[in-house]
Design a protein around this motif. Sequence first.
Motif, mmCIF file in Angstrom:
data_model
loop_
_atom_site.group_PDB
_atom_site.id
_atom_site.type_symbol
_atom_site.label_atom_id
_atom_site.label_comp_id
_atom_site.label_asym_id
_atom_site.label_seq_id
_atom_site.Cartn_x
_atom_site.Cartn_y
_atom_site.Cartn_z
ATOM 1 N N GLY A 133 0.812 -1.213 0.000
ATOM 2 C CA GLY A 133 0.000 0.000 0.000
ATOM 3 C C GLY A 133 0.841 1.257 0.000
ATOM 4 N N THR A 134 1.920 1.236 0.766
ATOM 5 C CA THR A 134 2.821 2.385 0.813
ATOM 6 C C THR A 134 3.472 2.626 -0.540
ATOM 7 O OG1 THR A 134 3.275 2.006 3.173
ATOM 8 C CG2 THR A 134 4.869 3.336 1.942
ATOM 9 N N PHE A 135 3.951 1.555 -1.173
ATOM 10 C CA PHE A 135 4.605 1.710 -2.473
ATOM 11 C C PHE A 135 3.615 2.135 -3.558
ATOM 12 C CE2 PHE A 135 8.145 -1.483 -1.200
ATOM 13 C CZ PHE A 135 8.824 -0.452 -0.561
ATOM 14 N N GLY A 184 -1.143 10.974 -4.529
ATOM 15 C CA GLY A 184 -0.451 9.937 -3.786
ATOM 16 C C GLY A 184 -0.515 10.154 -2.294
ATOM 17 N N ARG A 185 -0.339 11.392 -1.864
ATOM 18 C CA ARG A 185 -0.362 11.682 -0.428
ATOM 19 C C ARG A 185 -1.758 11.529 0.159
ATOM 20 N NH1 ARG A 185 3.762 16.810 -1.086
ATOM 21 N NH2 ARG A 185 5.697 15.590 -0.860
ATOM 22 N N ARG A 186 -2.767 11.948 -0.583
ATOM 23 C CA ARG A 186 -4.144 11.777 -0.094
ATOM 24 C C ARG A 186 -4.476 10.305 0.058
ATOM 25 N NH1 ARG A 186 -5.158 16.103 -3.592
ATOM 26 N NH2 ARG A 186 -5.758 14.685 -5.279
ATOM 27 N N GLU A 187 -4.076 9.509 -0.929
ATOM 28 C CA GLU A 187 -4.342 8.082 -0.855
ATOM 29 C C GLU A 187 -3.606 7.452 0.319
ATOM 30 O OE1 GLU A 187 -4.478 4.191 -3.826
ATOM 31 O OE2 GLU A 187 -3.604 6.068 -4.524
ATOM 32 N N PHE A 188 -2.383 7.888 0.554
ATOM 33 C CA PHE A 188 -1.607 7.365 1.674
ATOM 34 C C PHE A 188 -2.268 7.712 3.003
ATOM 35 C CE2 PHE A 188 1.929 7.671 4.760
ATOM 36 C CZ PHE A 188 2.384 6.366 4.690
ATOM 37 N N MET A 189 -2.766 8.924 3.121
ATOM 38 C CA MET A 189 -3.450 9.325 4.351
ATOM 39 C C MET A 189 -4.648 8.418 4.605
ATOM 40 S SD MET A 189 -2.061 12.066 5.851
ATOM 41 C CE MET A 189 -3.320 13.094 6.606
ATOM 42 N N GLN A 190 -5.412 8.126 3.558
ATOM 43 C CA GLN A 190 -6.606 7.305 3.706
ATOM 44 C C GLN A 190 -6.266 5.849 3.993
ATOM 45 O OE1 GLN A 190 -8.455 7.996 -0.052
ATOM 46 N NE2 GLN A 190 -9.276 10.003 0.501
#
Length: 392
Positions: free
Chosen positions: A311-313, A327-333
């Motif tokens: 998920g991180t990658f 990318g950052r929004r998806e990572f936050m979620q």
Amino acid sequence: MQYRKNRNGEPISLLGFGCMRFSRKGGKIDIEKAEKEVLRAYEAGVNYFDTAYLYPGNEAALGEILERNNLRCNVNVAAKLPQYLVKNASQFDKFFNEECRRLRTDYIDYYLMHMLTDFGSWEKLDRLGVRDWIKTRKDSGQIRQIGFSFHGNTEEFIRILNDYDWDFCLIQYNYMDVNTQAGREGLRAAYAKGIPVMIMEPLRGGKLVELLPKDARRLMEDFAVKRSPAEWAFRWLMQQPEVTCVLSGMNSMEMLEENIRIASEVEIGEFGQAEEVLIESVRDAINAKLQVNCTACRYCMPCPGNIDIPGTFKCFNTMYSEGKGSGRREFMQMVALQRETRKCLNCGKCETHCPQKLNIREELARADKALLPWYYRVGLKAIGVYKNYMDK
């Protein structure tokens, strides 16, 4: 549905159902949804269903579906010996019998040595007497066809291919892996020996659709023939005569119907110069954006430090294919707003299981820095959520 043949001349559907990605609900496989999809695939002519010991719950789910609908004798089931867990010869029977129990069957149509990475991994099994074990199981009819799945380089693939009389093999292959993994050279070497080749990761874990850079997507959109990115990837594979069956982790009816259509329409050798130039241009556009060559196979999971590595990658790559904000929004979620403690233990377990041989710990540090700039960290700490999982 079109069919190609195994070594006995029996038909194998060009499209195979990869059960690894059955949908989940409440942490468990959504058996009702999976059943509808399996039955639709069967109705359309799919006769090859791929499972593995390592995929949580998928063997039991498939076994239940086939038994409930009285379909076991009408389909081919592929399962895999988890050779990376085998320590002694008695475990050949242990794992095989457990898989048969989960699948509610007394035989496996296509049985694979799972995830051989080099000749040494095959040699280990050989020393433990796997050849005699295979012969016994084949003579009894409990294994119909024997093969292996492979993650490694071309040279090691060909060594394994030539060391045993295999009935089939399973390789990672797509238009991004022409010269990596077994690659086109390995594909053709198997074909020359009359060994059917099944294909996994045709979309590189969805990357050739979900993470396709905008300029690569635009190349496809501007082409004279209008096709989705997934269709381009599947047709590129299926039009090659050396490809026997392409596995797809289908977990929606929309995906299923599109793949059925493609596998029914495609013609061998249908790509001309224009199509090959397009694929080459798309490949160049993707390579210009890619940060981490992760296929989301999840062999690195579970992480002892509770990090969602794939998920991180995925989010890290999204930063460069779709924009940093996306990318950052998806990572936050997906990751950062979860309250479980996440911390890299620097154990390296993930790297020993990674088919792509990624330096996961190093790449996680890069991803962490890019996905969570200081102002994101400040905000997360303010709400009592963030724990820097790269802290030692």
